[in-house]
Design an enzyme around this catalytic site. Structure first.
Site, PDB file in Angstrom:
ATOM      1  N   LYS A  11       4.742   9.221   8.440  1.00  0.00           N
ATOM      2  CA  LYS A  11       4.685   9.025   9.810  1.00  0.00           C
ATOM      3  C   LYS A  11       5.757   9.249  10.621  1.00  0.00           C
ATOM      4  CE  LYS A  11       2.518   4.747   8.003  1.00  0.00           C
ATOM      5  NZ  LYS A  11       1.018   4.845   8.278  1.00  0.00           N
ATOM      6  N   TYR A  60       0.978  -1.299  -0.121  1.00  0.00           N
ATOM      7  CA  TYR A  60       0.072  -0.175   0.080  1.00  0.00           C
ATOM      8  C   TYR A  60       0.889   1.262   0.178  1.00  0.00           C
ATOM      9  CZ  TYR A  60      -3.333   3.419   2.001  1.00  0.00           C
ATOM     10  OH  TYR A  60      -4.370   4.473   2.086  1.00  0.00           O
ATOM     11  N   ASP A 116       9.200   2.911  -0.805  1.00  0.00           N
ATOM     12  CA  ASP A 116       8.042   3.556  -0.219  1.00  0.00           C
ATOM     13  C   ASP A 116       8.595   3.227   1.546  1.00  0.00           C
ATOM     14  OD1 ASP A 116       4.534   3.368   0.442  1.00  0.00           O
ATOM     15  OD2 ASP A 116       6.119   4.286   1.564  1.00  0.00           O
TER      16      ASP A 116
END
Ligand code: KE4
Length: 438
Positions: free
Chosen positions: A280, A157, A252
């Site tokens: 994050k 994702y 990623d």
């Protein structure tokens, strides 16, 4: 005390009356009552818990129940909730400004700090989320190579930009959403997919799409189908294929960046990407994302180049103050990473022993402060093997742990994250709960 019926059993829940009332009200104003689907407990069943406060390793919900937190805001809170230095940095900044929409010195300091930690980043652009980071990196790779197609991996994702919503993980796996309405064929036709940890499938895609593939985007350690580690030689093989076919290798690292090591997965796996995406931890719980990498590629980004990318709140002073304080603490205390690794090993060992003693077949994938438990006897190396696990048993485990004050991600397709605040007491409380699972 309220109970919740699960497959003919009842699990005595804490008193969650106010949470339940808030959830029914929230659904009158917000789709599904949540501002991000994975929070809705859709796959595990039951109603989401509304949180009121957090400190260190603990969350407190609106009914006053406390939980040991294994989500940590889905990764950002590596230093524990409300770390005093991070809170102070934000408060100090807020005395000066909230937002300018103009360049600031702090953004230079943040970029320099990121470059001192992340290997192989010549230039870095701040954005406001991991989605923005990944979608910008993909657009940049396409603009730089002049090619349209890219490869992503089933179960990975990269945020909710259209091109990534093909066989994606996280909430899409949780809700078994294979194709997302609104994502047009025109977009998804350029999205090629392959199973994670399968180099042959990638070689085949390159052979079938000669000179058309702009990039590979990869979660170097996957965290959106549970935690899944790359098998030996896998990432190195992708690096080689990108070099052979003049494709951009995008890591990623929204989950792994600054979490697995100071230099993230690039450092841990000793493989350099061409572009790397962050989110994050980089914001310490505030909305910050970033993408960066080689100068010759990054200089294609406007205003230097023509690949347009922008954001009203990119580099927002208060958000960057939180991120800068977080990264500074991580950089100045490298022992944090060895301590997190040690905690991870203890947790894995005790989970293994306890679940084995109960005769519950399971596998545990872990690296650094990312860990996940998969119920089944096979190795979990990709989306197919993750999906073949006993998801219903995970859901039962989730609610058992929740009722004992242990807050796991509400989906078998998510990695657990823990912070430096997770200590012996919290591990003992966690294991006491596991021991009571049946
Ligand atoms: P955000 O846009 O949510 O900041 O980041 C998207 C993203 C990109 N790349 C990876 C590897 C990610 O894990 C994420 C976001 N992760 C999910 C949890 N698996 C965030 C939680 C949510 O969607 O609410």
């Amino acid at each position: 005390m309220e109970t919740w019926r699960f497959q003919e059993e009842t699990i005595l829940l804490m008193n969650t009356t106010r949470s339940n009332n808030l959830f029914s009200t929230a659904q009158q104003h917000i789709p599904g009552g949540v501002n991000s689907p994975v929070r809705a407990f859709k796959s595990v069943g039951g109603n989401p818990i509304f949180m009121k406060s957090a400190a260190g390793a603990y969350l407190t919900d609106v009914d006053g129940n406390n939980y040991v937190d294994f989500i940590n805001s889905w990764g950002p809170m590596i230093l524990g909730h409300c770390h005093p230095e991070v809170v102070d940095a934000m408060q100090q900044k807020m005395k000066e400004a909230i937002s300018f929409g103009a360049p600031t010195e702090l953004e230079i300091q943040m970029a320099a700090l990121i470059k001192s930690m992340a290997p192989n980043v010549d230039l870095i652009r701040l954005v406001s989320s991991g989605t923005e980071a990944c979608m910008s990196a993909l657009r940049l790779a396409r603009g730089y190579t002049g090619k349209n197609k890219f490869i992503k991996f089933e179960g990975c994702y990269h945020g909710h930009a259209d091109a990534f919503l093909v066989k994606a993980g996280s909430g899409l796996a949780t809700f078994n959403i294979q194709t997302v309405p609104g994502v047009t064929g025109g977009v998804s036709n350029d999205t090629l997919t392959a199973p994670y940890n399968n180099l042959e499938a990638v070689k085949k895609l390159f052979a079938e799409n000669q000179n058309e593939i702009a990039a590979i985007i990869l979660e170097p350690v996957a965290g959106n189908m549970g935690c899944i580690l790359p098998e030996d030689g896998y990432v190195e093989g992708l690096r080689k294929l990108c070099d052979e076919h003049k494709a951009v290798l995008i890591f990623d690292e929204v989950m792994t960046g600054f979490r697995l090591a100071e230099g993230g997965a690039q450092e841990k796996l000793k493989v350099n990407a061409d572009l790397v995406c962050y989110g994050k931890v980089i914001g310490g719980g505030m909305p910050v994302g970033a993408f960066g990498g080689k100068k010759e590629i990054m200089e294609c980004i406007a205003p230097v180049g023509k690949v347009y990318q922008a954001g009203t709140l990119s580099g927002n002073p208060v958000a960057v103050a939180a991120g800068f304080a977080t990264l500074s603490i991580l950089k100045n205390n490298p022992k944090i990473y060895t301590d997190l690794e040690a905690t991870s090993n203890i947790l894995k060992q005790q989970l293994h022993e306890t679940l084995d003693a109960k005769g519950i077949t399971h596998t545990i994938n872990h690296i650094g402060s990312m860990i996940s438990v998969h119920f089944g006897e096979h190795k979990v190396i990709d989306f197919e093997t993750a999906a073949a696990c006993d998801i219903a048993l995970f859901n039962k485990f989730f609610h058992h742990m929740l009722s004992k004050g242990i807050y796991l991600p509400p989906s078998a397709y998510e990695s657990w994250f823990f912070s430096i605040s997770l200590g012996e007491k919290e591990i003992e409380k966690t294991m006491d709960a596991v021991k009571k699972f049946q």
